[in-house]
Write an enzyme that holds these catalytic residues in place. Structure first.
Site, PDB file in Angstrom:
ATOM      1  N   GLY A  20       0.803  -1.222   0.000  1.00 33.84           N
ATOM      2  CA  GLY A  20       0.000   0.000   0.000  1.00 33.84           C
ATOM      3  C   GLY A  20       0.832   1.266   0.000  1.00 33.84           C
ATOM      4  N   LEU A  21       1.814   1.341  -0.887  1.00 30.01           N
ATOM      5  CA  LEU A  21       2.799   2.424  -0.856  1.00 30.01           C
ATOM      6  C   LEU A  21       2.419   3.651  -1.692  1.00 30.01           C
ATOM      7  CD1 LEU A  21       6.028   0.239  -1.247  1.00 30.01           C
ATOM      8  CD2 LEU A  21       5.074   1.182   0.871  1.00 30.01           C
ATOM      9  N   GLY A  24      -3.203   7.864  -3.640  1.00 30.08           N
ATOM     10  CA  GLY A  24      -3.834   8.272  -4.896  1.00 30.08           C
ATOM     11  C   GLY A  24      -4.168   7.098  -5.782  1.00 30.08           C
ATOM     12  N   ALA A  27      -6.731   1.348  -5.596  1.00 33.05           N
ATOM     13  CA  ALA A  27      -6.643  -0.108  -5.455  1.00 33.05           C
ATOM     14  C   ALA A  27      -5.491  -0.491  -4.537  1.00 33.05           C
ATOM     15  CB  ALA A  27      -6.480  -0.765  -6.819  1.00 33.05           C
ATOM     16  N   ASN A 101       5.409   3.105 -16.979  1.00 37.45           N
ATOM     17  CA  ASN A 101       6.103   4.169 -16.267  1.00 37.45           C
ATOM     18  C   ASN A 101       7.611   4.129 -16.454  1.00 37.45           C
ATOM     19  OD1 ASN A 101       3.763   3.284 -13.880  1.00 37.45           O
ATOM     20  ND2 ASN A 101       3.689   5.276 -14.857  1.00 37.45           N
ATOM     21  N   HIS A 128       8.976   4.719  -3.193  1.00 35.68           N
ATOM     22  CA  HIS A 128       9.221   3.330  -3.599  1.00 35.68           C
ATOM     23  C   HIS A 128       9.492   3.207  -5.096  1.00 35.68           C
ATOM     24  CE1 HIS A 128       4.966   3.771  -4.574  1.00 35.68           C
ATOM     25  NE2 HIS A 128       5.004   2.665  -5.276  1.00 35.68           N
ATOM     26  N   ARG A 129       9.155   4.240  -5.869  1.00 33.06           N
ATOM     27  CA  ARG A 129       9.415   4.204  -7.301  1.00 33.06           C
ATOM     28  C   ARG A 129      10.608   5.079  -7.690  1.00 33.06           C
ATOM     29  NH1 ARG A 129       4.822   2.900 -11.361  1.00 33.06           N
ATOM     30  NH2 ARG A 129       6.693   1.803 -12.052  1.00 33.06           N
ATOM     31  N   GLU A 162       6.456  10.565 -14.969  1.00 27.09           N
ATOM     32  CA  GLU A 162       6.013   9.180 -14.777  1.00 27.09           C
ATOM     33  C   GLU A 162       5.862   8.435 -16.097  1.00 27.09           C
ATOM     34  OE1 GLU A 162       4.036   8.051 -11.471  1.00 27.09           O
ATOM     35  OE2 GLU A 162       5.285   9.458 -10.383  1.00 27.09           O
ATOM     36  N   HIS A 230      -2.689   8.405 -13.063  1.00 32.82           N
ATOM     37  CA  HIS A 230      -2.023   8.608 -14.350  1.00 32.82           C
ATOM     38  C   HIS A 230      -3.095   8.833 -15.415  1.00 32.82           C
ATOM     39  CE1 HIS A 230       1.434   6.020 -12.626  1.00 32.82           C
ATOM     40  NE2 HIS A 230       1.817   7.274 -12.627  1.00 32.82           N
ATOM     41  N   ASP A 232      -3.352   7.431 -18.207  1.00 32.86           N
ATOM     42  CA  ASP A 232      -3.801   6.204 -18.878  1.00 32.86           C
ATOM     43  C   ASP A 232      -4.889   5.457 -18.121  1.00 32.86           C
ATOM     44  OD1 ASP A 232      -2.345   4.952 -16.849  1.00 32.86           O
ATOM     45  OD2 ASP A 232      -0.935   3.943 -18.177  1.00 32.86           O
ATOM     46  N   CYS A 347      -0.892  -0.596 -17.990  1.00 31.77           N
ATOM     47  CA  CYS A 347       0.208  -0.290 -17.077  1.00 31.77           C
ATOM     48  C   CYS A 347       1.373  -1.247 -17.270  1.00 31.77           C
ATOM     49  CB  CYS A 347      -0.266  -0.376 -15.631  1.00 31.77           C
ATOM     50  SG  CYS A 347      -1.250   1.016 -15.078  1.00 31.77           S
TER      51      CYS A 347
END
Length: 418
Positions: A20-21, A24, A27, A101, A128-129, A162, A230, A232, A347
């Site tokens: 759950g990082l 926004g 899901a 991304n 985390h990204r 992104e 995003h 998309d 994605c």
């Protein structure tokens, strides 16, 4: 040189989990703490790639980066054993699976020097990204080492970029010059805007795009607030077709006028909010679909199975293919593990228009190659990961060994020892 669209799917890594990082991403936050199933997730991704091959499309792969990211932790003056729990989770994230991304891609017909340009995304908004890009850059430089490509490093922070998830291209055909649309967010609302206009402008300049055929479009604040983190998630383009929700863009009328002026050959398929609401579109990931051109020239929409579970979306899809428009086929795929973390079919792939002969062949797959990859996944990917196991040294060792086995099978050993 024959230019075709190649879909490069991220192979879902052995560290796939639900930590759950991503604020926004509704899901991801809703499913935080659930038990994840990395083996099932990766095999779902393989099955999706088999479906695109069956449609007659060219398919590529992007292997997962090393997890945990020990280099990133070292830059924070810690290691995995001593790191705080939130840093462990961020270092173990499998979010690079969402290859949309990875980078922004401008095909050769659009660029000033006649090369296909790729700029790796910095992904600075989410910790985390934010540490993905060095490994992504190394992989892209390997896959696209041919002089037909130019691979660029990331836009510097704090300008968030992104990648292709906020970029669309319209053209009469994949190999023809087109117009490129960069979609950015603005401040305000409960969630951060992850794509900055300044980053999009920097990418367009690096790619040598013609300003007269480049649009910078603001994503609607309503879409971001509803969970479209995003572009998309609310819009997708392919060749001459733009498929979008009517609430996708802040200045809808302005975009319509620009398209009429720059691309009179383009076709806009827009869904009204009274037919499919913004919430329904986001819940079903209707627009986070792969809109692809088939060998016979017609188009197919590859949607997640969840799209059939929302009545308004299901009814719309039935009407869409019954009409006389360019989208004549709906393909359903099961990517539920990815969807539970907020990533649909679109994605999971990075679109690159190029001659397949110019791509490192180790990054292209056929059915037999997918069989080999699936065998590695079956043998080495963890069956399940609970959040309580994220710090387990035995789990970490298994994740690292699984990635090594995959790269050895693919023959991409350079990425093991990088």
């Amino acid at each position: 040189m024959t230019l075709v669209e190649i879909n490069f799917d991220g192979i879902i890594g052995p560290s796939h989990n639900f930590a759950g990082l991503s604020p926004g991403n509704l899901a991801a936050t809703r499913n935080a703490g659930r038990i994840a199933h990395p083996r099932r997730a990766a095999l779902e991704g393989i099955a999706k790639m088999r479906a695109t091959l069956a449609l007659g499309l060219v398919q590529g792969i992007l292997p997962p980066p090393p997890r945990p990211n020990h280099r990133w932790l070292a830059s924070l003056s810690t290691d995995y054993a001593r790191a705080a729990p939130h840093l462990r989770a961020q270092a173990l994230s499998a979010s690079a699976m969402w290859a949309a991304n990875a980078a922004t891609v401008s095909p050769a017909p659009d660029s000033g020097d006649g090369r296909c340009h790729l700029t790796v995304a910095n992904l600075v908004t989410m910790p985390h990204r934010s540490h993905e890009w060095p490994d992504t850059l190394a992989m892209l430089e390997l896959a696209f080492a041919d002089p037909a490509f130019a691979v660029h490093g990331p836009v510097p922070p704090p300008f968030g970029d992104e990648g292709a998830a906020n970029h669309m291209r319209l053209a009469p055909s994949h190999g023809a010059p087109g117009i490129e649309l960069f979609v950015h967010g603005a401040g305000g609302g409960p969630f951060p805007a992850r794509q900055h206009r300044a980053a999009s402008e920097a990418v367009a300049h690096a790619h040598g795009l013609d300003p007269a055929r480049t649009l910078f479009v603001q994503q609607s604040t309503a879409a971001i607030a509803a969970g479209a983190f995003h572009n998309d998630v609310v819009a997708v383009a392919n060749a001459h077709v733009l498929f979008a929700h009517e609430q996708a863009f802040e200045d809808r009328a302005g975009l319509h006028a620009d398209l009429a002026r720059l691309a009179p050959w383009a076709e806009l398929i827009e869904i009204a909010a009274d037919r499919v609401s913004l919430d329904e579109a986001i819940a079903s990931y209707l627009f986070n679909a792969q809109l692809v051109t088939l060998p016979d020239g017609t188009m197919a929409l590859i949607v997640p199975g969840e799209a059939r579970e929302v009545p308004s979306v299901c009814a719309y899809l039935d009407a869409l293919v019954a009409g006389n428009g360019p989208i004549r086929r709906i393909e359903m795929v099961d990517v539920r593990q990815s969807m539970a973390n907020g990533g649909g079919p679109a994605c999971l792939r990075l679109r690159v228009v190029a001659d397949p002969a110019t791509v490192d062949p180790r990054f292209l797959v056929d059915a037999a190659r997918l069989d080999e990859i699936a065998a590695v996944i079956e043998a080495h990917w963890p069956e399940a990961i609970a959040i309580t196991r994220i710090g387990d040294p035995a789990l970490v060792a298994r994740i690292e060994e699984a990635r090594r086995k995959l790269l050895e099978t693919l023959g991409i050993v350079e990425l093991i020892y990088r």
